[in-house]
Design a protein around this motif. Structure first.
Motif, mmCIF file in Angstrom:
data_model
loop_
_atom_site.group_PDB
_atom_site.id
_atom_site.type_symbol
_atom_site.label_atom_id
_atom_site.label_comp_id
_atom_site.label_asym_id
_atom_site.label_seq_id
_atom_site.Cartn_x
_atom_site.Cartn_y
_atom_site.Cartn_z
ATOM 1 N N ARG A 65 43.229 25.416 -21.291
ATOM 2 C CA ARG A 65 43.200 26.533 -22.439
ATOM 3 C C ARG A 65 44.087 27.720 -21.889
ATOM 4 O O ARG A 65 44.788 28.225 -22.682
ATOM 5 N N TRP A 66 43.610 28.175 -20.515
ATOM 6 C CA TRP A 66 44.407 29.571 -20.308
ATOM 7 C C TRP A 66 45.871 29.063 -20.019
ATOM 8 O O TRP A 66 46.706 29.765 -20.348
ATOM 9 N N GLU A 80 34.662 11.559 -21.294
ATOM 10 C CA GLU A 80 33.631 12.007 -22.411
ATOM 11 C C GLU A 80 32.426 12.232 -21.837
ATOM 12 O O GLU A 80 32.014 11.927 -20.825
ATOM 13 N N GLY A 81 31.673 12.895 -22.544
ATOM 14 C CA GLY A 81 29.897 13.019 -22.227
ATOM 15 C C GLY A 81 29.844 14.418 -21.631
ATOM 16 O O GLY A 81 28.886 14.678 -20.885
ATOM 17 N N GLN A 82 30.562 15.496 -21.709
ATOM 18 C CA GLN A 82 30.251 16.879 -21.267
ATOM 19 C C GLN A 82 28.922 17.389 -21.876
ATOM 20 O O GLN A 82 28.969 17.342 -22.751
ATOM 21 N N THR A 83 28.403 17.903 -20.973
ATOM 22 C CA THR A 83 27.015 18.755 -21.499
ATOM 23 C C THR A 83 27.148 20.259 -20.917
ATOM 24 O O THR A 83 27.642 20.667 -20.023
ATOM 25 N N GLY A 84 26.198 21.064 -21.404
ATOM 26 C CA GLY A 84 26.304 22.498 -21.232
ATOM 27 C C GLY A 84 27.237 23.253 -21.052
ATOM 28 O O GLY A 84 28.224 23.217 -22.268
ATOM 29 N N ASP A 85 27.795 23.921 -20.199
ATOM 30 C CA ASP A 85 28.931 24.935 -20.310
ATOM 31 C C ASP A 85 30.030 24.152 -20.331
ATOM 32 O O ASP A 85 31.158 24.500 -21.043
ATOM 33 N N ALA A 86 30.334 22.959 -19.768
ATOM 34 C CA ALA A 86 31.408 21.862 -19.672
ATOM 35 C C ALA A 86 31.577 21.494 -21.222
ATOM 36 O O ALA A 86 32.928 21.535 -21.726
ATOM 37 N N ARG A 90 34.827 22.464 -23.521
ATOM 38 C CA ARG A 90 35.815 21.425 -24.258
ATOM 39 C C ARG A 90 35.889 22.107 -25.607
ATOM 40 O O ARG A 90 37.038 21.731 -26.428
ATOM 41 N N GLN A 91 34.676 22.399 -26.489
ATOM 42 C CA GLN A 91 35.050 22.964 -27.634
ATOM 43 C C GLN A 91 36.125 23.914 -27.770
ATOM 44 O O GLN A 91 36.744 24.177 -28.845
ATOM 45 N N GLY A 97 43.616 24.157 -30.479
ATOM 46 C CA GLY A 97 44.644 23.148 -31.096
ATOM 47 C C GLY A 97 45.062 22.112 -30.308
ATOM 48 O O GLY A 97 45.976 21.368 -30.326
ATOM 49 N N LEU A 98 44.369 22.029 -28.776
ATOM 50 C CA LEU A 98 44.910 21.025 -27.743
ATOM 51 C C LEU A 98 44.109 19.735 -28.200
ATOM 52 O O LEU A 98 43.090 19.630 -28.362
#
Length: 490
Positions: A65-66, A80-86, A90-91, A97-98
């Motif tokens: 993102r940066w 796939e399947g990130q949880t928590g802070d990850a 992702r969101q 827009g990436l």
């Protein structure tokens, strides 16, 4: 500064969160630092970011993102399947827009850079199947790789071979110990804003660095004379090893000793520095050594069969002592433990193998554990287990139930792997003992200065006496603050 295991760093993260510091801020800082360091090294090249499911993958998503925010071309491939802070990272990336492609879609692109954020310190076993094949694909691509915290797969095989590793919050074992360190390429250590109290853990090994070593440098008073700044007795030598005590004497002088006396068998041709006092002996005995005025002793260098006799004769002097080479015998070490003298022993893995009665290969694989075992077996003696890197351990006699103090050196380089380097180190430590430092202080500062001198003099074919000659420059640079530890940015 401490050296962290994966578990110790997880505990530091947990302490930070318990103090009220949001873990998402740690991930944000980690990703931004990784992106910044990548651009400094590889500006102008497109970046492929490979992200796993865990927090290391979350760091990669933040970095992507940066990079996009700074207008840099970036392609993102993630599991796939990130949880928590990850999952939050992702969101946030998608909100910019990436696009995120699956990891299976990654193919090497010419002139690009790979940001490796697949796995960090939490890996519990070797990579297999898809991830093992992906790591091999990255390595075979020939593309430069920047690893986030650790090259993915370490400490197992297969693993990423990185060109640059951005270590986060603190150095990990893999950043210092070979062969894992070789997979990291250039290492830079970056703060991610973690509260200092969260990182504080005195039960971890200390990393010897300029910040902690500079205050230990002994001051030289304006009215100094040779009898005031430390006198050293070097006892060693044998017909085949006449250079060893001479190198120890040179190391002591170049570290600031005011006077060095070299005692050696009379049937040897020993050529110590011109400034040294020579004391040829028909046999090792306390009476002859007692005539030497010294504040510290270095014994055993090149003494061969006479090492035990020389060390036991030196013991009766009651002075702080460095035991090296042929003085490193169980009988000698037990006698020094009983005497309670400030003592430093400097074995290499082969000598440690003999003392611990385990294979030297096992010591090379686990040097911290070996040094700790020696310190526990010989309480009160400071252990300097030489290697790449050198590790230190000390079990104070007054605290037998506490874990030993541990330290890992950060200076030095492979060009120092030549004969005589250990003899110079013995002289360095002895000079610092003679100057009034404790055994733990003298060992730590001596090891760091010795490695720093090796760094200043580094070249193909480096010789031990050249390292000794570089010691004054090392001390001066450390005093003036001109030293750059290996993990600091250029």
């Amino acid at each position: 500064m401490y050296l962290y295991t994966a578990q110790a760093m997880r505990e530091a993260d947990q302490r930070a969160v318990a103090m009220g510091y949001p873990s998402l801020l740690l991930m944000e800082a980690a990703g931004k630092q990784a992106a910044s360091r990548l651009l400094q090294r590889f500006e102008g090249r497109a970046v492929d970011v490979l992200c796993g499911k865990g927090n290391n993958g979350g760091d990669g998503l933040v970095a992507a993102r940066w990079l996009a925010h700074w207008g840099h071309p970036v392609r993102v491939y993630a599991a796939e399947g990130q949880t928590g802070d990850a999952a939050v990272a992702r969101q946030a990336l998608l909100a910019h827009g990436l696009e995120i492609a699956p990891l299976s879609a990654w193919e090497p692109a010419p002139h690009s850079v790979v940001l490796d954020a697949l796995f960090g310190t939490g890996l519990r076993g070797p990579l297999e199947g898809f991830y093992a094949a992906l790591v091999e694909k990255v390595n075979q691509s020939g593309l430069p790789v920047v690893a986030v915290d650790l090259p993915s797969g370490l400490p197992h095989r297969p693993h990423i071979q990185a060109d640059l590793t951005v270590a986060l919050a603190g150095l990990k074992n893999e950043h210092l110990f070979y062969p894992h360190r070789a997979a990291c390429g250039r290492i830079v250590l970056e703060s991610i804003g973690m509260p200092p109290r969260a990182l504080h853990n005195p039960h971890l090994p200390e990393v010897l660095c300029k910040t902690s070593m500079r205050p230990l440098l002994p001051a030289r008073p304006g009215n100094a004379h040779k009898g005031l700044v430390g006198r050293v007795l070097v006892a060693g030598g044998y017909r085949s090893y006449t250079g060893a005590p001479s190198l120890a004497a040179l190391g002591a002088y170049r570290t600031g000793a005011g006077l060095v006396t070299v005692a050696y068998p009379a049937d040897c041709v020993v050529n110590p520095p011109l400034e040294a006092v020579r004391l040829p002996l028909l046999e090792w005995n306390h009476a002859d050594l007692q005539a030497v005025r010294a504040e510290a002793v270095a014994v055993g260098m090149g003494a061969a069969a006479g090492g035990v006799r020389a060390a036991l004769a030196a013991l009766e002097l009651g002075k702080p002592t460095v035991l090296d080479a042929d003085a490193l015998h169980k009988q000698v070490l037990s006698a020094y433990v009983k005497a309670g003298l400030p003592t430093v022993l400097t074995p290499h893995p082969g000598e440690a193998s003999r003392l611990l009665e385990i294979p030297s290969e096992q010591i090379a694989r686990a040097p911290l554990e070996a040094a700790q075992a020696l310190a526990e077996r010989y309480p009160g003696l400071v252990v300097v287990l030489k290697g790449g890197p050198t590790v230190l351990a000390w079990q104070p006699q007054e605290a037998p139930l506490s874990p030993p103090l541990l330290a890992v050196n950060s200076s030095g380089n492979p060009s120092m792997a030549t004969g005589g380097m250990g003899d110079v180190l013995s002289g360095v430590v002895a000079a610092l003992l003679a100057a009034g430092l404790s055994a733990w202080e003298a060992a730590r500062l001596g090891v760091y200065l010795h490695g720093l001198a090796g760094d200043l003099a580094s070249k193909p074919g480096l010789l031990a006496h050249e390292v000794a000659e570089a010691l004054p420059s090392a001390m001066r640079q450390l005093q003036l603050g001109g030293v750059r530890d290996f993990w600091e940015p250029c």
